[in-house]
Structure formats: C-alpha cells, structure tokens
Design a protein around this motif. Structure first.
Motif, short mmCIF file in Angstrom:
data_model
loop_
_atom_site.label_atom_id
_atom_site.label_comp_id
_atom_site.label_asym_id
_atom_site.label_seq_id
_atom_site.Cartn_x
_atom_site.Cartn_y
_atom_site.Cartn_z
N VAL A 188 89.51 14.06 109.97
CA VAL A 188 90.40 13.63 108.90
C VAL A 188 90.39 12.10 108.86
N HIS A 189 90.09 11.53 107.68
CA HIS A 189 90.13 10.07 107.56
C HIS A 189 91.58 9.62 107.51
N THR A 190 91.87 8.48 108.14
CA THR A 190 93.24 7.98 108.10
C THR A 190 93.24 6.50 107.74
N ALA A 191 94.37 6.02 107.24
CA ALA A 191 94.56 4.60 106.99
C ALA A 191 96.02 4.29 107.27
N LEU A 192 96.31 2.99 107.52
CA LEU A 192 97.67 2.64 107.92
C LEU A 192 98.69 2.83 106.81
N ASN A 193 98.33 2.46 105.57
CA ASN A 193 99.29 2.62 104.48
C ASN A 193 98.59 3.01 103.19
N VAL A 194 99.37 3.26 102.14
CA VAL A 194 98.82 3.74 100.87
C VAL A 194 97.80 2.75 100.31
N GLU A 195 98.14 1.44 100.40
CA GLU A 195 97.27 0.40 99.85
C GLU A 195 95.88 0.45 100.51
N LYS A 196 95.87 0.50 101.85
CA LYS A 196 94.61 0.53 102.59
C LYS A 196 93.87 1.85 102.34
N ILE A 214 97.03 11.45 101.05
CA ILE A 214 98.29 12.08 101.46
C ILE A 214 99.11 11.10 102.27
N ASP A 215 100.27 10.74 101.74
CA ASP A 215 101.15 9.80 102.42
C ASP A 215 102.17 10.57 103.24
N ILE A 216 102.11 10.42 104.58
CA ILE A 216 103.06 11.16 105.42
C ILE A 216 104.02 10.20 106.14
N PRO A 225 90.38 9.02 89.36
CA PRO A 225 89.57 10.02 90.04
C PRO A 225 90.23 10.57 91.32
N PHE A 226 91.45 10.09 91.63
CA PHE A 226 92.10 10.49 92.88
C PHE A 226 93.37 11.29 92.66
N LEU A 227 93.78 11.99 93.71
CA LEU A 227 95.06 12.69 93.70
C LEU A 227 95.95 12.06 94.77
N LEU A 228 97.22 11.87 94.43
CA LEU A 228 98.14 11.23 95.35
C LEU A 228 99.30 12.17 95.68
N MET A 280 94.00 3.68 99.58
CA MET A 280 93.42 3.60 98.23
C MET A 280 92.14 2.77 98.27
N ALA A 281 92.19 1.63 98.98
CA ALA A 281 91.03 0.74 99.07
C ALA A 281 89.86 1.50 99.70
N LEU A 282 90.16 2.30 100.72
CA LEU A 282 89.13 3.08 101.42
C LEU A 282 88.51 4.12 100.48
N LEU A 283 89.37 4.80 99.72
CA LEU A 283 88.88 5.80 98.76
C LEU A 283 87.98 5.15 97.72
#
Lengths: 135, 138
Positions: free
Chosen positions: B100-108, B47-49, B11-14, B110-113
């Motif tokens: 804008v929601h943020t998280a430290l890394n992709v793993e976190k 979105i991974d920046i 259900p997500f876009l990366l 994804m967990a948030l989403l």
C-alpha cells in the motif's frame, strides 16, 4: 488486584462494537493512559470483540479499571457461549485461522497488551481477559 | 445503509474517513470504491485516515484489498495521514500494510498520485515513439 470501576456491555451487533470501543476509550482517557497505549488496547479489544460476533454471534464484555501495587490499568473480559476453540495453542499462532480472516486476531491482540489469558471449552464458549497498564 | 462519501477530483477519487470504522462500513467502502474506479476510469484513489484512531486487522485487510483491487483496475491507491500510534500498533499487530502506498498528508499524497499519472503518460508516449521507430526501420 483492586477493582475500581466496572461496566458490562452486551455485544450482539456492530453497533454494540462501536459503543464498546467508545466506552473503552473513555475509561482509558479517564485514567490518563497515553494515546499509544490507548490505541494498542482498543485495537486488541477490537480484534477480540469481533471474534465474539463472528464465532459466537453474541456475548458480553466487561471493562474494569484495576490497580495493583503502583500500577493502574484497564482490564477487559470478553465472554461468549459460542462453539469454543478446539486447539487454543494453534489459534494463538500467527496466520492460523478457522474462518476467512488473516489469522492475526488472537496473536496480534496478545502482542498489544501486557496481560493476555484465554480459556475455552468446546461447546461451552470462550473467555479472554486482557490488561493494559497505563504506563 | 451507512456509507462513506467518495469525491471525484479529475482522474482521482478522494475519500476522507471521519467516523469510527466498523466492519460493514469498511466493506461498503471497498465495494463502492471499486465501482467508482470502474465507472469513472479513475487513475488514483486517495484515502485520508488522519481522523481514524483505530485500524485493526480487519480494516487493515480492507485497505490492502482496496489497493490490490484498484491496481488490477489500473488505479493507484495512496493512504495518507496515518496517526503515529496507529502505525506502531499496526506493525505490532503483524500487519505492515506492504503493497500500500502511503504519504504523510493529503497534499503530498495528491502530488504523488499526479507524479505517478505523469510517469504513466511519458511511458505511454515513449513506447508509442518506439513503435514509430520500428515502423520507419522496416
């Protein structure tokens, strides 16, 4: 102020902007500028070089390694022959924009560098000079 | 034309931005993402920046736009992996990326989403249950 090394890059498209930012990073890395100060310098430069493209269409930038007393830093000059800015004081205010931007470009860029000078003549163009010291 | 790839993960876009951003590229990404959200009925955009070293006011605005637009399209946006120097610079520039929601890394991220999606589902089933109760009382 002593100038140690100098390079001029013409700006007329977004490809030039990418090249300019890369060259600026190379210069900043060469003099050993910290990652944080590099980021501030390049972000400020990115705002100013966009202004050249948006308002004047083309122009040129000069990257210069400068030294004064015990400090070393990078000086960048942004020069265009565009329409100029009628009210520089107004343009330096947060949130003021004559275009469709957020109006953070000029005041934001000023906050990110150690020295900021803008000279503009309506009908003749705008020149912005910034310096970010290494430390 | 230059494009940043968008990956569909359930259900997500990366999106992982691995290149030096310029305005055209950022605008294309904004456009492509919104179309993908609509086409796939996506519930979240990540979105991974972490590889992005410069975010100026234009790119910051695009990130904000993506978040606002996806929210209107019923999808959450989470920006992950921002470099400390970029975060400091953005705030000094005057662009705190509020909203804008943020998280430290992709793993976190994804967990948030996934948590947000689960919360949405329970809220939906709760409101359905309430409607059922109303039916019975009538």
């Amino acid at each position: 102020m002593i100038s140690l090394n100098k390079e001029t890059i013409k700006i007329s498209s977004e490809k030039d902007v990418v090249l300019f930012r890369q060259r600026l990073r190379e210069y900043a890395t060469k003099i050993g500028m910290s990652v944080l100060n590099q980021t501030k310098l390049i972000t400020a430069a990115s705002e100013l070089v966009r202004n050249i493209l948006v308002y004047a269409g083309s122009g040129e930038t000069t990257i210069e390694v400068v030294s004064e007393r015990l400090q070393t830093g990078i000086k960048v000059i942004f020069k265009d022959n565009g329409p100029g800015i009628a009210d520089v004081n107004k343009a330096m205010q947060d949130g003021y924009s004559s275009g469709r931007s957020l109006g953070l470009g000029l005041p934001g860029a000023k906050r990110l560098v150690n020295f900021f000078e803008i000279k503009s003549t309506v009908g003749h163009g705008t020149t912005v000079t910034i310096i970010r010291w290494k430390k | 034309m230059d494009r940043i790839p968008i990956l569909k993960m359930g259900p997500f876009l990366l999106v992982t931005i691995q290149v030096d951003m310029y305005d055209r590229l950022a605008l294309n990404l904004e456009n492509d993402l919104i179309i993908m959200v609509q086409k796939n009925g996506s519930k979240g955009v990540l979105i991974d920046i972490s590889a992005v070293s410069i975010v100026d006011s234009f790119m910051g605005r695009i990130i904000g736009n993506i978040a606002t637009m996806s929210r209107i399209m019923d999808a959450e946006t989470i920006v992950v992996g921002m470099q400390p120097a970029v975060a400091i610079t953005l705030v000094e520039l005057g662009l705190p990326l509020s909203g804008v929601h943020t998280a430290l890394n992709v793993e976190k991220g994804m967990a948030l989403l996934q948590k947000k999606l689960a919360d949405d589902l329970t809220e939906d089933s709760e409101s359905e249950a309430e409607m059922d109760d109303n039916d019975q009382s009538e």
